[in-house]
Scaffold this active site. Structure first.
Site, PDB file in Angstrom:
ATOM      1  N   GLU A 198      -5.106   1.268   2.782  1.00 30.58           N
ATOM      2  CA  GLU A 198      -4.811   0.247   3.781  1.00 30.58           C
ATOM      3  C   GLU A 198      -4.820   0.793   5.197  1.00 30.58           C
ATOM      4  OE1 GLU A 198      -2.472  -2.409   6.418  1.00 30.58           O
ATOM      5  OE2 GLU A 198      -2.152  -0.297   5.925  1.00 30.58           O
ATOM      6  N   GLU A 199      -4.294   1.992   5.400  1.00 25.97           N
ATOM      7  CA  GLU A 199      -4.169   2.532   6.756  1.00 25.97           C
ATOM      8  C   GLU A 199      -5.521   2.774   7.421  1.00 25.97           C
ATOM      9  OE1 GLU A 199      -1.645   2.521   8.460  1.00 25.97           O
ATOM     10  OE2 GLU A 199       0.113   2.657   7.180  1.00 25.97           O
TER      11      GLU A 199
ATOM     12  N   HIS B 214       0.825  -1.218   0.000  1.00 25.99           N
ATOM     13  CA  HIS B 214       0.000   0.000   0.000  1.00 25.99           C
ATOM     14  C   HIS B 214       0.855   1.262   0.000  1.00 25.99           C
ATOM     15  CE1 HIS B 214       0.341   1.201   4.331  1.00 25.99           C
ATOM     16  NE2 HIS B 214       0.506  -0.099   4.534  1.00 25.99           N
TER      17      HIS B 214
END
Length: 350
Positions: free
Chosen positions: A221-222, A69
């Site tokens: 993603e985070e 990511h």
């Protein structure tokens, strides 16, 4: 076949210097797209803004997917204070103490960039004494001091800054002669650079993989849902290439490729984990198997989304994750070698 570590490090440095907090990744994804075009690798974009590059293999029915990511931690303007300073809301899982004193950039809706510094509201020991250190680091007690002549809320509004503007942190990328890479956002731009290095090597050598392999560059993603959709229907194995967390009780260090056995989502597929450790041993790699107690990956997100896949997680060891991070060239090399060994190996369910 050998992935160029120099290319990986150079690509990481370029990626790290492009601000890309989750939710504001268009510029960095444009760079990735441009690099894939330069390498001659075909790809498509998803509706969420991710990129999926595909390398055809001998077997097109059962494919692999590797993901890394490019989105990072960051913040957003929560409130413009009456004194011309900004309150923030954080993007991603980290604490304010990890960014205290950091230079930052506010990007306005018009694209204007305004620099500043993230500070405690009681930063000066000459004014607040010991209270400067005792003050809780929270969204109520941290603020952005803008590098502009602003004294009121209206002064800030006149700059074009408003609630909802994205705030990114200065990565301060440094590559030392001893091989260390110090920077914010090594998680996970280092692994994006590794996957680009693998694609570069495959393209230049013309190597044919045993299975069609998709390279998914994720951009959310985070915040938990980067690679949990747009997964090609023929994917049976899904490997997240992220990072190995270092700390007390961990086996991972800054020189190895870390293979995850379990994180906060539960165990990763035991068969795939065993396959990866055997590949690491067969290729003489420096590796460690580890457990990450406060961690989740795009692979685990894909499982939660209901995909019927075998999932795994590896990555270079990274110190001080979600703070000012550090890794070593050797960790990048070991991770790239394991990725290359994996994509050339037989599947578990061939």
């Amino acid at each position: 076949m050998s992935v160029s570590t120099e290319y990986v490090v150079e690509s990481f440095c370029q990626l790290a210097n492009i601000p890309s907090p989750s939710g504001n990744t268009a510029k960095v994804m444009a760079w990735v797209a441009q690099e894939l075009e330069r390498l001659g690798v075909g790809f498509k974009r998803t509706n969420k803004g991710a990129i999926v590059a595909t390398v055809p293999g001998e077997n097109e029915e059962k494919a692999r997917l590797l993901t890394a990511h490019v989105d990072t931690l960051g913040a957003m303007v929560k409130e413009i204070k009456s004194n011309g300073r900004l309150k923030l809301t954080l993007i991603g899982g980290f604490e304010f103490n990890a960014v205290e004193g950091e230079h930052c950039v506010v990007e306005t809706g018009s694209g204007r960039l305004v620099t500043g510094t993230i500070l405690s509201t009681k930063a000066s020991v000459h004014v607040y004494g010991r209270d400067a250190g005792k003050e809780q680091r929270s969204d109520q007690n941290m603020e952005v001091r803008l590098d502009e002549k602003v004294k009121t809320k209206q002064d800030v509004l006149d700059l074009g800054i408003s609630v909802g503007d994205f705030v990114s942190f200065d990565p301060r990328v440094t590559v030392t002669e001893s091989g260390f890479i110090k920077s914010r956002h090594i998680d996970d731009k280092a692994s994006v650079a590794i996957l680009l290095g693998v694609l570069k090597e495959l393209k230049e050598t013309g190597a044919r993989l045993p299975y069609t392999t998709h390279f998914f560059i994720s951009n959310n993603e985070e915040i938990g849902y980067g690679g949990n959709s747009s997964i090609p229907a023929n994917v049976v194995e899904y490997l997240a290439v992220d990072m190995g967390a270092i700390g007390d009780g961990q086996t991972t260090d800054e020189y190895c490729v870390s293979i995850c056995a379990k994180d906060s989502s539960g165990p990763y597929h035991y068969g795939l984990r065993s396959h990866l450790t055997k590949l690491a041993e067969a290729n003489g790699l420096n590796y460690q198997v580890d457990i990450y107690p406060f961690y989740g990956s795009d692979a685990s997100a894909a499982l939660r989304a209901g995909y019927d896949i075998v999932h795994g997680l590896i990555g270079p060891g990274v110190d001080a994750s979600h703070s000012h991070e550090r890794t070593h060239r050797e960790a990048l090399e070991n991770t790239a070698k394991l990725v290359m060994a994996y994509i050339r190996s037989e599947q578990l369910q061939a």
